[in-house]
Motif scaffolding. Sequence first.
Motif, PDB file in Angstrom:
ATOM      1  N   GLY A  24     -22.289   5.093 -64.930  1.00  0.00           N
ATOM      2  CA  GLY A  24     -20.824   5.448 -65.181  1.00  0.00           C
ATOM      3  C   GLY A  24     -20.193   6.040 -63.909  1.00  0.00           C
ATOM      4  N   GLN A  25     -19.001   6.112 -63.726  1.00  0.00           N
ATOM      5  CA  GLN A  25     -18.366   6.811 -62.712  1.00  0.00           C
ATOM      6  C   GLN A  25     -17.262   7.575 -62.953  1.00  0.00           C
ATOM      7  OE1 GLN A  25     -18.950   3.188 -62.719  1.00  0.00           O
ATOM      8  NE2 GLN A  25     -16.863   2.830 -63.376  1.00  0.00           N
TER       9      GLN A  25
ATOM     10  N   ARG B  64      -7.447  -5.505 -69.698  1.00  0.00           N
ATOM     11  CA  ARG B  64      -8.865  -5.056 -69.744  1.00  0.00           C
ATOM     12  C   ARG B  64      -8.798  -3.645 -70.267  1.00  0.00           C
ATOM     13  NH1 ARG B  64     -13.422  -6.651 -67.015  1.00  0.00           N
ATOM     14  NH2 ARG B  64     -12.232  -8.020 -65.665  1.00  0.00           N
ATOM     15  N   VAL B  65     -10.054  -3.708 -71.100  1.00  0.00           N
ATOM     16  CA  VAL B  65     -10.451  -2.172 -71.709  1.00  0.00           C
ATOM     17  C   VAL B  65     -11.102  -1.504 -70.588  1.00  0.00           C
ATOM     18  CG1 VAL B  65     -11.824  -1.330 -73.426  1.00  0.00           C
ATOM     19  CG2 VAL B  65     -10.778  -3.340 -74.001  1.00  0.00           C
ATOM     20  N   THR B  66     -10.753  -0.265 -70.665  1.00  0.00           N
ATOM     21  CA  THR B  66     -11.308   0.603 -69.677  1.00  0.00           C
ATOM     22  C   THR B  66     -11.896   1.954 -70.671  1.00  0.00           C
ATOM     23  OG1 THR B  66      -9.672   0.462 -67.872  1.00  0.00           O
ATOM     24  CG2 THR B  66     -11.169   2.452 -67.863  1.00  0.00           C
ATOM     25  N   LEU B  67     -13.479   1.935 -70.434  1.00  0.00           N
ATOM     26  CA  LEU B  67     -13.964   2.899 -71.296  1.00  0.00           C
ATOM     27  C   LEU B  67     -13.923   4.172 -70.584  1.00  0.00           C
ATOM     28  CD1 LEU B  67     -17.027   0.860 -72.714  1.00  0.00           C
ATOM     29  CD2 LEU B  67     -14.929   1.543 -73.885  1.00  0.00           C
ATOM     30  N   LEU B  68     -13.618   5.255 -71.385  1.00  0.00           N
ATOM     31  CA  LEU B  68     -13.670   6.492 -70.611  1.00  0.00           C
ATOM     32  C   LEU B  68     -14.687   7.298 -71.765  1.00  0.00           C
ATOM     33  CD1 LEU B  68      -9.994   7.560 -70.026  1.00  0.00           C
ATOM     34  CD2 LEU B  68     -11.749   6.608 -68.407  1.00  0.00           C
ATOM     35  N   VAL B  69     -15.704   7.711 -71.053  1.00  0.00           N
ATOM     36  CA  VAL B  69     -16.741   8.442 -72.009  1.00  0.00           C
ATOM     37  C   VAL B  69     -17.315   9.887 -71.493  1.00  0.00           C
ATOM     38  CG1 VAL B  69     -19.442   8.186 -72.873  1.00  0.00           C
ATOM     39  CG2 VAL B  69     -17.726   6.080 -72.674  1.00  0.00           C
ATOM     40  N   LEU B 111     -16.934   8.152 -66.677  1.00  0.00           N
ATOM     41  CA  LEU B 111     -17.443   9.310 -67.173  1.00  0.00           C
ATOM     42  C   LEU B 111     -16.123  10.519 -67.096  1.00  0.00           C
ATOM     43  CD1 LEU B 111     -20.986  10.222 -65.799  1.00  0.00           C
ATOM     44  CD2 LEU B 111     -20.181   9.242 -68.089  1.00  0.00           C
ATOM     45  N   VAL B 112     -16.003  11.320 -68.043  1.00  0.00           N
ATOM     46  CA  VAL B 112     -14.870  12.305 -68.062  1.00  0.00           C
ATOM     47  C   VAL B 112     -15.749  13.346 -68.410  1.00  0.00           C
ATOM     48  CG1 VAL B 112     -12.754  10.836 -68.487  1.00  0.00           C
ATOM     49  CG2 VAL B 112     -14.359  11.739 -70.359  1.00  0.00           C
ATOM     50  N   TYR B 113     -15.477  14.430 -68.003  1.00  0.00           N
ATOM     51  CA  TYR B 113     -16.111  15.527 -67.959  1.00  0.00           C
ATOM     52  C   TYR B 113     -15.441  16.885 -68.861  1.00  0.00           C
ATOM     53  CZ  TYR B 113     -18.542  13.497 -64.301  1.00  0.00           C
ATOM     54  OH  TYR B 113     -19.304  12.547 -63.686  1.00  0.00           O
ATOM     55  N   SER B 114     -14.271  16.375 -69.537  1.00  0.00           N
ATOM     56  CA  SER B 114     -13.882  17.492 -70.468  1.00  0.00           C
ATOM     57  C   SER B 114     -12.789  16.692 -71.197  1.00  0.00           C
ATOM     58  CB  SER B 114     -12.907  18.685 -69.759  1.00  0.00           C
ATOM     59  OG  SER B 114     -11.858  18.041 -69.106  1.00  0.00           O
ATOM     60  N   ALA B 115     -12.765  17.176 -72.277  1.00  0.00           N
ATOM     61  CA  ALA B 115     -11.576  16.710 -73.398  1.00  0.00           C
ATOM     62  C   ALA B 115     -10.462  16.392 -72.692  1.00  0.00           C
ATOM     63  CB  ALA B 115     -11.502  17.452 -74.672  1.00  0.00           C
ATOM     64  N   ASP B 116      -9.967  17.543 -72.049  1.00  0.00           N
ATOM     65  CA  ASP B 116      -8.785  17.560 -71.204  1.00  0.00           C
ATOM     66  C   ASP B 116      -8.452  16.347 -70.262  1.00  0.00           C
ATOM     67  OD1 ASP B 116      -7.986  19.777 -72.691  1.00  0.00           O
ATOM     68  OD2 ASP B 116      -8.152  20.969 -70.760  1.00  0.00           O
ATOM     69  N   MET B 117      -9.631  16.122 -69.652  1.00  0.00           N
ATOM     70  CA  MET B 117      -9.500  15.013 -68.450  1.00  0.00           C
ATOM     71  C   MET B 117      -9.597  13.707 -69.485  1.00  0.00           C
ATOM     72  SD  MET B 117     -12.653  14.271 -66.002  1.00  0.00           S
ATOM     73  CE  MET B 117     -12.478  13.121 -64.610  1.00  0.00           C
ATOM     74  N   ALA B 118     -10.298  13.445 -70.481  1.00  0.00           N
ATOM     75  CA  ALA B 118     -10.238  12.161 -71.356  1.00  0.00           C
ATOM     76  C   ALA B 118      -8.697  12.233 -71.698  1.00  0.00           C
ATOM     77  CB  ALA B 118     -11.098  12.524 -72.372  1.00  0.00           C
TER      78      ALA B 118
END
Lengths: 355, 159
Positions: A24-25, B64-69, B111-118
């Motif tokens: 991931g990035q 396109r689907v962009t996944l944020l995890v 990748l996201v590093y917080s719920a806020d970021m997501a």
Amino acid sequence: MSRTTMRSPLLGLLLLISVQGVAGQTPQAQAPFLQAFLFGDALFMLQDAAGPDGFKLGQMVAHGNASLSERVVFFGEISISARASGYVLAMERAIVRYEFNDRFKLSGGRYHTPISYWNTEYHHGLWLQGSVARPEAIKFGSRYIPVHFVGAMLEGNLQAAPIHYSVGIGNGRTESLAGAGDAGDVNGNRAFVASASVRPRDLFGFRVGGAVYVDRISSGGVEFADEVITSAHVVWDRGRVDASAEFIHVSHEEILSGASGGSPSFYVHVGYRLTGAARYFTPYARYENMDIDEGDAVFATVLSDYEAYVVGLRYDFDSLAALKAEYRNERIASGSRTDAYVVQASFAVPVAGGN
Amino acid sequence: MMRRHLMAAVVAAAALGGVPSPATAQAMAVAIVVHPATDVDDLSFSELKRIFRGERQFWDDGRRVTLLVRAPVAEERQLVLDRIYEMDEDQFREYWIGKMFRAEVAAGPKLVYSADMARDLVTVIPGAITFVPLSEVSADTKIVRIDGLLPTDAGYALR
């Protein structure tokens, strides 16, 4: 990739220490975007059979995925392989693909031929596959099946059913049988390949499928034989179990004489990841058999019967690196059985990048 | 519009801790959130799995689907790995490396590093989908029902 890295798998392994991320990035930009990986392996082998043993560097492989726009993507794979005469650089895959939607993705380039499950599942990343080496019938450089395919491909997932398909047209084999026709078709007959697999949505990890490949083989500048390859596979790869079985049949019919021959092969591979404190260990076993038709003029002088029993233990000592210890008992043609003992280190290094 | 008002009401109640449902009394519920312009209100759990596993990469409108995890350790990530991916961290990592190596996907999850970021990114990246704890959902986010259920409903799949 530097020569220093090539010469030192240990240095490559040390690089893993700095790898922290999952695949991931950070979401900075949509496109263009490049994501790259390095795969590598090295091994120590002792064997009864003739041939060099001892320490060997395997392949260093660089793989990149690039989103050129929302619908255009590029995939590239380059390998550097150790040979007795030095290192060999090879373009393994180079694919440019336009993705209309999930159902239709049109691409052109150099592929691993979708005639075999193993061939399109693991490519050159030995860290991903459960054993030290590919089954003999599918190994790189094999003349049994065309491992590489240069051409164009349409692929996708059907919407109405959990079916993945691919159809392609390409140059087909070179006269050596091992080449992919990178510089053009050696005769005027294009090769066709079609494959399909069913992947039930409620049975994640299971797939069953098959493929057919048709081409015309040339020899000495003359069209020599028609080739038809059919294959079938069944796979379970979820949780602790990694099991796959594949059957391939290669048939040839000589154009002038009409003589024909067929050479089947199959393998069954099973791995089971242990539980609890032993969860990093995966014992595995494989049986493989290749029965070359002596009456097949295309194969008779370049391939032999092959049978092997393989047992091994994979140890994932790091989340991106593994050690595999393997014992092989092989028989080539009607010769006596030989033993080989191999220990291999393999790793993957995800390298995230952006524009 | 009515759906949006419903979402806002659910979110506001959840944020205030006043939702009269099992959600707050039981384990954390995870909401599936999409970009506001994404034309989807309800997904089957099976379809949601296909999207997060990268087996479905386009929405019906062609985007396109962009996944944020969420990055590792987050509790909601663990729940998604358990319920949607049915994998542990190592298997998840190998799964995505394999998919990218096989050229099945153009890129892995972002990748996201917080719920806020997501929450922030899913509202600005067209086609994005992510998951956040229900308690972190804001009124302007678009929550997707799973099998017709909201995170506050009994029987919701991601709790």
